[in-house]
Design a protein around this motif. Structure first.
Motif, PDB file in Angstrom:
ATOM      1  N   SER A 198     -25.329   7.276 -45.002  1.00 41.89           N
ATOM      2  CA  SER A 198     -24.818   8.649 -45.085  1.00 41.89           C
ATOM      3  C   SER A 198     -25.269   9.485 -43.899  1.00 41.89           C
ATOM      4  O   SER A 198     -24.459  10.156 -43.247  1.00 41.89           O
ATOM      5  N   GLY A 199     -26.573   9.457 -43.615  1.00 44.50           N
ATOM      6  CA  GLY A 199     -27.094  10.241 -42.507  1.00 44.50           C
ATOM      7  C   GLY A 199     -26.600   9.758 -41.160  1.00 44.50           C
ATOM      8  O   GLY A 199     -26.224  10.558 -40.296  1.00 44.50           O
ATOM      9  N   ILE A 200     -26.573   8.424 -40.981  1.00 45.56           N
ATOM     10  CA  ILE A 200     -26.120   7.869 -39.707  1.00 45.56           C
ATOM     11  C   ILE A 200     -24.647   8.194 -39.468  1.00 45.56           C
ATOM     12  O   ILE A 200     -24.245   8.608 -38.377  1.00 45.56           O
ATOM     13  N   LEU A 201     -23.818   8.021 -40.516  1.00 47.87           N
ATOM     14  CA  LEU A 201     -22.390   8.303 -40.378  1.00 47.87           C
ATOM     15  C   LEU A 201     -22.135   9.772 -40.080  1.00 47.87           C
ATOM     16  O   LEU A 201     -21.260  10.109 -39.277  1.00 47.87           O
ATOM     17  N   LEU A 202     -22.916  10.654 -40.730  1.00 48.61           N
ATOM     18  CA  LEU A 202     -22.728  12.082 -40.482  1.00 48.61           C
ATOM     19  C   LEU A 202     -23.113  12.467 -39.059  1.00 48.61           C
ATOM     20  O   LEU A 202     -22.437  13.271 -38.409  1.00 48.61           O
ATOM     21  N   ASP A 203     -24.217  11.897 -38.573  1.00 49.68           N
ATOM     22  CA  ASP A 203     -24.664  12.229 -37.220  1.00 49.68           C
ATOM     23  C   ASP A 203     -23.751  11.636 -36.150  1.00 49.68           C
ATOM     24  O   ASP A 203     -23.551  12.224 -35.082  1.00 49.68           O
ATOM     25  N   LEU A 204     -23.176  10.445 -36.420  1.00 50.44           N
ATOM     26  CA  LEU A 204     -22.344   9.772 -35.431  1.00 50.44           C
ATOM     27  C   LEU A 204     -20.869  10.125 -35.547  1.00 50.44           C
ATOM     28  O   LEU A 204     -20.134  10.047 -34.554  1.00 50.44           O
ATOM     29  N   THR A 205     -20.428  10.489 -36.762  1.00 47.62           N
ATOM     30  CA  THR A 205     -19.006  10.790 -36.952  1.00 47.62           C
ATOM     31  C   THR A 205     -18.848  12.217 -37.485  1.00 47.62           C
ATOM     32  O   THR A 205     -19.239  13.167 -36.848  1.00 47.62           O
ATOM     33  N   ASN A 206     -18.260  12.344 -38.687  1.00 52.40           N
ATOM     34  CA  ASN A 206     -18.052  13.662 -39.293  1.00 52.40           C
ATOM     35  C   ASN A 206     -17.903  13.528 -40.803  1.00 52.40           C
ATOM     36  O   ASN A 206     -17.904  12.414 -41.335  1.00 52.40           O
ATOM     37  N   PHE A 207     -17.744  14.653 -41.474  1.00 51.73           N
ATOM     38  CA  PHE A 207     -17.600  14.655 -42.923  1.00 51.73           C
ATOM     39  C   PHE A 207     -16.360  13.872 -43.365  1.00 51.73           C
ATOM     40  O   PHE A 207     -16.391  13.153 -44.370  1.00 51.73           O
ATOM     41  N   GLN A 208     -15.262  14.014 -42.624  1.00 51.42           N
ATOM     42  CA  GLN A 208     -14.002  13.414 -43.048  1.00 51.42           C
ATOM     43  C   GLN A 208     -14.098  11.889 -43.144  1.00 51.42           C
ATOM     44  O   GLN A 208     -13.654  11.289 -44.130  1.00 51.42           O
ATOM     45  N   LEU A 209     -14.683  11.250 -42.131  1.00 43.69           N
ATOM     46  CA  LEU A 209     -14.812   9.790 -42.159  1.00 43.69           C
ATOM     47  C   LEU A 209     -15.751   9.334 -43.270  1.00 43.69           C
ATOM     48  O   LEU A 209     -15.526   8.292 -43.889  1.00 43.69           O
ATOM     49  N   ASN A 210     -16.800  10.110 -43.522  1.00 46.66           N
ATOM     50  CA  ASN A 210     -17.692   9.787 -44.637  1.00 46.66           C
ATOM     51  C   ASN A 210     -16.940   9.777 -45.960  1.00 46.66           C
ATOM     52  O   ASN A 210     -17.050   8.850 -46.764  1.00 46.66           O
ATOM     53  N   PHE A 211     -16.162  10.826 -46.197  1.00 46.75           N
ATOM     54  CA  PHE A 211     -15.437  10.929 -47.462  1.00 46.75           C
ATOM     55  C   PHE A 211     -14.365   9.852 -47.596  1.00 46.75           C
ATOM     56  O   PHE A 211     -14.156   9.313 -48.697  1.00 46.75           O
ATOM     57  N   LEU A 212     -13.691   9.516 -46.504  1.00 45.37           N
ATOM     58  CA  LEU A 212     -12.698   8.438 -46.552  1.00 45.37           C
ATOM     59  C   LEU A 212     -13.351   7.097 -46.867  1.00 45.37           C
ATOM     60  O   LEU A 212     -12.792   6.274 -47.605  1.00 45.37           O
ATOM     61  N   PHE A 213     -14.522   6.856 -46.310  1.00 40.73           N
ATOM     62  CA  PHE A 213     -15.252   5.621 -46.589  1.00 40.73           C
ATOM     63  C   PHE A 213     -15.662   5.556 -48.058  1.00 40.73           C
ATOM     64  O   PHE A 213     -15.582   4.502 -48.697  1.00 40.73           O
ATOM     65  N   ILE A 214     -16.097   6.686 -48.624  1.00 43.94           N
ATOM     66  CA  ILE A 214     -16.462   6.753 -50.038  1.00 43.94           C
ATOM     67  C   ILE A 214     -15.261   6.407 -50.920  1.00 43.94           C
ATOM     68  O   ILE A 214     -15.380   5.629 -51.882  1.00 43.94           O
ATOM     69  N   ILE A 215     -14.108   6.978 -50.602  1.00 43.55           N
ATOM     70  CA  ILE A 215     -12.886   6.696 -51.367  1.00 43.55           C
ATOM     71  C   ILE A 215     -12.556   5.207 -51.310  1.00 43.55           C
ATOM     72  O   ILE A 215     -12.196   4.588 -52.325  1.00 43.55           O
TER      73      ILE A 215
END
Length: 451
Positions: A198-215
């Motif tokens: 979660s932290g790595i994805l947020l720092d390297l990408t953005n909220f949108q990609l995190n949420f798409l990965f969760i889905i």
């Protein structure tokens, strides 16, 4: 004081071999992987949206980890209150949904409620995805819609009440504790990887990609449940009862019967032990949930000033340490000392006390990162109590008793969140560490019950 009669023989409740029925573990792992990517992401998004509500975007983007001005304190106070409201919206519907799912799954199907919970997570995440896209153009109160959807389809506690109910059908009394420990380990490994990602994805990408990965993860979990998880209730009974599906929406008699289970007379004073262990479990959960609801704010605040990646790594290490405690240390303790369920809970409670004490005295990142080591045994509380309760209850009671526990846990989480967030918002200027001294004391209060 609780003493389990070690000489008492309990009959086996299932002829299904656990080794031939390994199917639920990946469900637990995938679900917790998605949830633990989602939790820090939601926390960071809420913190950002609170800042946008109070200040302009440029000022919020300029707040760095070394800033100690009044802006940070105000954001922390408001964020703490919003977390409290957020949890209220999440908890109240889930209390009733847990009971309905628990009693329903005990009669009809375990797979369908598991799928519905994952669908709720997907819909909730879609709402947060839109919030992250529109930034300050959306009201922060729309977060409540996200949590409302999540709870209406079944909360995390609902999911695990179903999983533990399913577990009672595919295990025997003799291997129940080990099976619960394996489930808890899958939970911890999923949360470990999810927290770090979660932290790595947020720092390297953005909220949108995190949420798409969760889905995507929840979608994979649904496919897995449909294909690989086997129903354990008789198929003929399922087909017959599905014809009366609409009647399952009105099961108030089942709800009433579920509460009666808690007070039914039992041999060997086991009703008293059941109520005492339940009270201790609720006290432990209240404290743990209350503490966890403010940890993100506490660690983000100066002087600790955790970045998103560092926070994710810390959460991941905590979960990994819990997994080691369950997979390695617990079997060793059982082999060398043959510890019973109550001894497990005592060790777990002492570990929780150590965690809170370290939080309370920590002013450096080094001390904070000692917490995973001292908290390695903290999950033994849940393992010991759930194993003990499953041995007290009859096979036809277990689905209902775990659904009741799930509902109580939801109420408990609500009270803990309200209590700890209000206290934190009032003490943040004076002594923010106070909340963890209180948590340590509350955990310590449960120790006499297990002795």
């Amino acid at each position: 004081m609780i003493r389990l009669n070690e000489n008492k023989q309990f009959p086996s409740k299932s002829n299904i071999s656990y080794l031939k029925s390994i199917s639920i573990e990946p469900v637990v792992f995938l679900y917790m992987l998605a949830i633990y990517i989602n939790i820090p992401t939601d926390e960071a998004l809420l913190y950002r949206q609170v800042c946008y509500k109070l200040y302009n975007i440029s000022l919020c983007n300029s707040i760095n980890k070394n800033q100690t001005n009044i802006s940070e304190i105000i954001i922390q106070k408001y964020a703490s209150i919003y977390v409290m409201y957020y949890n209220v919206v999440y908890t109240i519907p889930s209390i009733f949904i847990s009971i309905i799912y628990g009693t329903w799954s005990n009669k009809y199907s375990h797979k369908i409620p598991m799928i519905l919970v994952n669908i709720g997570c997907i819909l909730s995440t879609i709402v947060n995805l839109f919030i992250s896209i529109f930034k300050s153009n959306l009201s922060i109160e729309i977060f409540f819609l996200s949590n409302l959807i999540f709870s209406l389809f079944g909360s995390t506690s609902t999911m695990f009440s179903i999983i533990y109910s399913y577990l009672t059908y595919i295990t025997t009394i003799e291997n129940r504790r080990e099976s619960i420990a394996i489930i808890e380990s899958c939970l911890m490994f999923g949360s470990t990887i999810g927290s770090i990602l979660s932290g790595i994805l947020l720092d390297l990408t953005n909220f949108q990609l995190n949420f798409l990965f969760i889905i995507f993860i929840h979608f994979i979990n649904i496919i897995y449940i449909l294909i690989y998880v086997k129903e354990v209730l008789p198929m003929k009974e399922n087909i017959f009862l599905w014809k009366n599906f609409t009647k399952t929406l009105f099961i108030w008699n089942d709800i009433k019967d579920s509460f009666k289970i808690l007070f039914r007379k039992r041999k060997f004073h086991q009703r008293k032990y059941l109520l005492l262990t339940l009270a201790a479990l609720l006290c432990s959960i209240l404290t743990s949930i209350g503490e966890s609801s403010i940890v993100y704010l506490y660690l983000k605040k100066y002087p600790l000033s955790f970045s998103q990646s560092l926070y994710g790594i810390f959460r991941g290490l905590k979960s990994f340490a819990l997994s080691i405690g369950l997979l390695l240390i617990l079997p060793i303790l059982r082999y060398l000392f043959n510890i019973n369920d109550m001894t497990c809970t005592i060790l777990g409670t002492l570990s929780k006390c150590a965690i809170d004490f370290l939080y309370a005295i920590s002013y450096s990142k080094t001390t904070i990162f000692m917490i995973p080591l001292f908290g390695m045994l903290s999950s033994y509380v849940v393992v010991g109590i759930r194993s003990y309760i499953s041995k007290i209850c009859n096979s036809n009671e277990e689905g209902k008793i775990f659904s009741i526990i799930s509902s109580f846990e939801s109420i408990d989480a609500l009270i803990g969140s309200i209590l700890f967030n209000i206290l934190y918002s009032y003490t943040i200027n004076i002594y923010p560490n106070f909340i963890f001294f209180l948590a340590c004391f509350l955990h310590f209060l449960t120790l006499p019950i297990f002795m």
